[in-house]
Structures are given as C-alpha cells and as structure tokens.
Design an enzyme around this catalytic site. Structure first.
Site, PDB file in Angstrom:
ATOM      1  CG  ASP A 164     -38.960   4.746  28.737  1.00  0.00           C
ATOM      2  OD1 ASP A 164     -39.951   4.903  28.006  1.00  0.00           O
ATOM      3  OD2 ASP A 164     -39.040   4.559  29.961  1.00  0.00           O
ATOM      4  NE  ARG A 178     -28.158   9.408  35.836  1.00  0.00           N
ATOM      5  CZ  ARG A 178     -28.189   8.124  36.231  1.00  0.00           C
ATOM      6  NH1 ARG A 178     -27.090   7.393  36.177  1.00  0.00           N
ATOM      7  NH2 ARG A 178     -29.301   7.573  36.643  1.00  0.00           N
ATOM      8  CG  ASP A 208     -30.597  11.194  36.462  1.00  0.00           C
ATOM      9  OD1 ASP A 208     -29.772  11.680  37.261  1.00  0.00           O
ATOM     10  OD2 ASP A 208     -31.266  10.180  36.715  1.00  0.00           O
ATOM     11  CB  SER A 252     -38.873   5.183  38.476  1.00  0.00           C
ATOM     12  OG  SER A 252     -37.650   5.662  37.989  1.00  0.00           O
TER      13      SER A 252
HETATM   14  N1  ARG Z   1     -33.700  12.029  42.548  1.00  0.00           N
HETATM   15  C1  ARG Z   1     -32.412  11.433  42.513  1.00  0.00           C
HETATM   16  C2  ARG Z   1     -31.358  12.358  41.981  1.00  0.00           C
HETATM   17  O1  ARG Z   1     -31.697  13.348  41.456  1.00  0.00           O
HETATM   18  C3  ARG Z   1     -32.367  10.107  41.845  1.00  0.00           C
HETATM   19  C4  ARG Z   1     -33.175   9.880  40.633  1.00  0.00           C
HETATM   20  C5  ARG Z   1     -32.912   8.496  40.176  1.00  0.00           C
HETATM   21  N2  ARG Z   1     -33.900   7.891  39.395  1.00  0.00           N
HETATM   22  C6  ARG Z   1     -34.817   7.021  39.840  1.00  0.00           C
HETATM   23  N3  ARG Z   1     -35.521   6.428  38.966  1.00  0.00           N
HETATM   24  N4  ARG Z   1     -35.005   6.783  41.081  1.00  0.00           N
HETATM   25  O2  ARG Z   1     -30.190  12.105  42.063  1.00  0.00           O
END
Ligand code: ARG
Length: 402
Positions: A16, A97, A126, A177
C-alpha cells in the site's frame, strides 16, 4: 491553488505505501516523493525497504533511527502513566505514531516540502494519530492520504502499482494485518475477525505459549528511579535495552499476550491480538512500586489521570494541552517512585513476590506489625470509627424504623 511539489511519505515497505509513491506523482503531480522509513526496533531489513521505495519511484528515501527516542520519550512515560487502554492494551502501536509524525514534519521542514503523506486507511486509529500530530506540529503542511481516497481494493491497488513497475507481492500475503515495533506486535484481521476464533500459535513471535514456556520459575528484580525502570537483575541498562531485556524474559515465560475487543476512535469495535511482554511486565512492576511509595490519595487520583492519559494517547492527542498537563501531574508524582520490585515469571504469569524502597517507602513495619513491637495506638480507633461511620449509622437508624 499553489502547485505542490515535494512530499514526504511515511513509508513501511508494504504494497500500500509502495503504491502511494506513483499515486502521489500521478494524481498529485508531485515532482519529488521522499520516502521516510522509521526504525522503531521492528527488526526488519530497512536498507531493503529503502531500496524498495526507490524502485517504486521515490526520488529519495531516508531511514531514521527513532528507537532511542521511542523507548525514552514514549514508552517510558507510558510506564510512568501505567497506561493501559481498556485496562489491557499498553498502546504499543499508538505510541509510535506521534513520534513518526514528528519526524515526518521535521523532515518536511528540512527538505522544504509542502506536504506529508501516509498510507493509512479511513477506518483505523493510526490515521487519526498521524493527522492530529501533524496538525499540531506543522499546521501549515498539507496532509495527503492516498489510501483514504483512492477507493481501490487490494487487488486493484496491486494492479495499479504494476502499471508503474511495482511488482505484486511474491510471497502470499499474511492473512493478518500486523504492526511491529520494539514494544510489541499488534495482529488483526483474517480469521481473527470471528471473535470466537482463537488465534493460531503462529501469529505470535515474541511470546512463548504457556505450553512451551519452561516449567521452572525465574525470579527477577526490576529497579526504578523516579518512576523509570533503570535496571533488571542489577544490570543497569539504557531504555531500549531495558525494554528488550524485559521482552525476552517475559516472552520466554509466556507472559504478555492480549486478546481484546477495543473501541476505535472512528466508532467501531475491533478485535486485536497483542503481544507486549516487556511493556506489560514493566507497568506491572511500576504499579507495585507505586503502591509502596505513593500516598493513597495521590494513587487514587493518579488512576483517573492514567485512564485519561491512555485514552488521549489512543485517540491521537499526544501533542495536546491536556496530555501535556497530565504529564506534569504524573511527573510530580514520580519523584518518590524509587526502589525495586521482585517478580516471579512462570507459565504465563508474572507474580509480584517482593518490593522495597530505601528512601521512599511509606510502609512502617512498627505500625503494621502484629507482634509485640507494635506501636499503633489501638485506643484511638473507637473515636475515629464513631465519627467515620456517623452518617451511615444515622441512615441505618432512620431506615430501620420503616
Ligand atoms: N488497534 C491498535 C491501535 O489502535 C493497533 C493497530 C495496529 N495495526 C495492525 N495492523 N494491527 O493502536
């Protein structure tokens, strides 16, 4: 509108973000796309990722080692805050982030870029964290988010990329993911979308299963200074090494897995598996030391602050005024959080078995003891209870009449 020329893209090496590169040139007519690769201790070959960015058409690619800052300025404050979103998740992904965003903005400034870009979709957390942090630090920078606007399925994105010479991924894509950094791994999607499906053992990489964890216990000691972990088993280490060591110890004993349904900022519930062995261990130990060194009212009130701190970080407000104010509160409480905690690791457990503080312990054995050395004046208790329970007694008398 002024023509945008140069953009700095947060680049992970996945399909992506790779497709974002030709997209930014094609649709936005950027003449320069700089791929920014953050090293957060994810243990990937970043030179290879950099090369991939260049092969995908980036004019330049920068690898930034952010891992020291990540441990020291992001993970360590989270430990002081005992931050657990939904009482479970120590924010391993969320914490990364704002740090990436900060460095994107700095890089954009250094290179005189007009915009920054990221590959987040429109339904995750994110994107919120990136956008809020970028807006806070570089409100004049334009934020471009191809994956939020291009409306392509994964297959279409791959086809689009192929038009621009980006090879389709050779290995079969993982059905999950996954986000990885020094603090842990987040795993979602695929089979996990059925909330009753137990994660396969192969989704985990930092923690052993309970079954495979050693039978024997391992006792460890974590030393804290001003609320920051500074040593494990008398090994005084820098923040990155502390986290790494905690990861190895806890992971080996199968401690640190989380399976949860969480509330995303965009209003949907999602299921996520985490493994964050070191961070969970350090928070557990830190909390224990606070029970010895903080006054009860401070501790109670800090729990409210902690909950809010965790929500703010989860929801993208790292660089916000409330988060900054809460940091000051936490900072002032941590001056007395000095000492050590003893923990037994065994078969998925991290059991507290001891704690001590040379200069900040509020525990008084002469007051707590049941032996003859007791100096507590038992006689005062009666008068204290007389008043302490007065209103309750009046209420009970009134109600027993009915
Ligand atoms: N849901 C988690 C958060 O908001 C992590 C998201 C991370 N991405 C993934 N592909 N698992 O911090």
């Amino acid at each position: 509108m002024q023509q945008l020329k140069k953009v700095v893209l947060a680049y992970s090496g996945g399909v992506d973000t790779s497709v974002c590169i030709p997209y930014l040139k094609d649709k936005y007519e950027f003449s320069e796309v700089i791929a920014f690769v953050a090293d957060l201790g994810q243990g990937e070959d970043l030179e290879k990722i950099k090369q991939k960015a260049l092969n995908s058409g980036a004019t330049n690619s920068i690898i930034a080692n952010l891992v020291d800052d990540f441990a020291k300025k992001y993970a360590f404050p989270a430990i002081r805050a005992n931050a657990l979103y939904g009482n479970k998740y120590p924010l391993s992904t969320a914490l990364a982030r704002p740090l990436i965003a900060q460095n994107l903005v700095n890089t954009a400034r250094e290179l005189g870029a007009d915009a920054v870009a990221h590959g987040c979709t429109g339904k995750g957390n994110d994107q919120v964290r990136f956008d809020l942090a970028i807006n806070a630090l570089g409100p004049d920078l334009k934020i471009i988010t191809p994956a939020r606007e291009w409306d392509m399925s994964r297959e279409e994105a791959i086809l689009y990329g192929e038009k621009f010479g980006i090879p389709a991924p050779v290995s079969k894509k993982s059905p999950y993911s996954i986000d990885v950094n020094l603090l842990g791994r987040s795993i979602e999607a695929g089979l996990l979308e059925d909330l009753m499906n137990e994660p396969d053992e192969d989704v985990f990489a930092m923690t052993s299963s309970i079954e495979d964890a050693p039978d024997y216990p391992e006792d460890i000691e974590i030393v804290f200074k001003n609320g920051f972990p500074v040593a494990i088993n008398n090994d005084f280490l820098n923040p990155v090494s502390i986290v790494q060591k905690a990861n190895l110890l806890a992971g080996k004993h199968g401690f640190g897995r989380i399976d949860m349904v969480e509330d995303r900022v965009v209003g949907i519930k999602s299921r996520e598996i985490y493994e964050t062995p070191g961070l969970l261990l350090l928070i557990k130990a830190h909390k224990e030391l606070e029970s010895l060194t903080l006054n009860p009212d401070v501790r109670d009130f800090k729990e409210i602050i902690e909950k809010k701190w965790g929500q703010l970080v989860y929801q993208g407000f790292w660089f916000g005024p409330l988060k900054t104010a809460l940091d000051s509160f936490i900072d002032s409480t941590q001056r007395s959080v000095n000492g050590k905690v003893k923990i037994r690791l065994q078969k998925g457990n991290a059991i507290i078995i001891g704690r001590s503080s040379e200069n900040n312990s509020l525990y008084r054995e002469d007051l707590a003891t049941y032996s003859k050395d007791d100096i507590f004046n038992h006689k005062y208790a009666e008068g204290f209870i007389y008043m302490w329970g007065m209103s309750n007694k009046i209420w009970a008398e009134q109600n027993s009449k009915k």
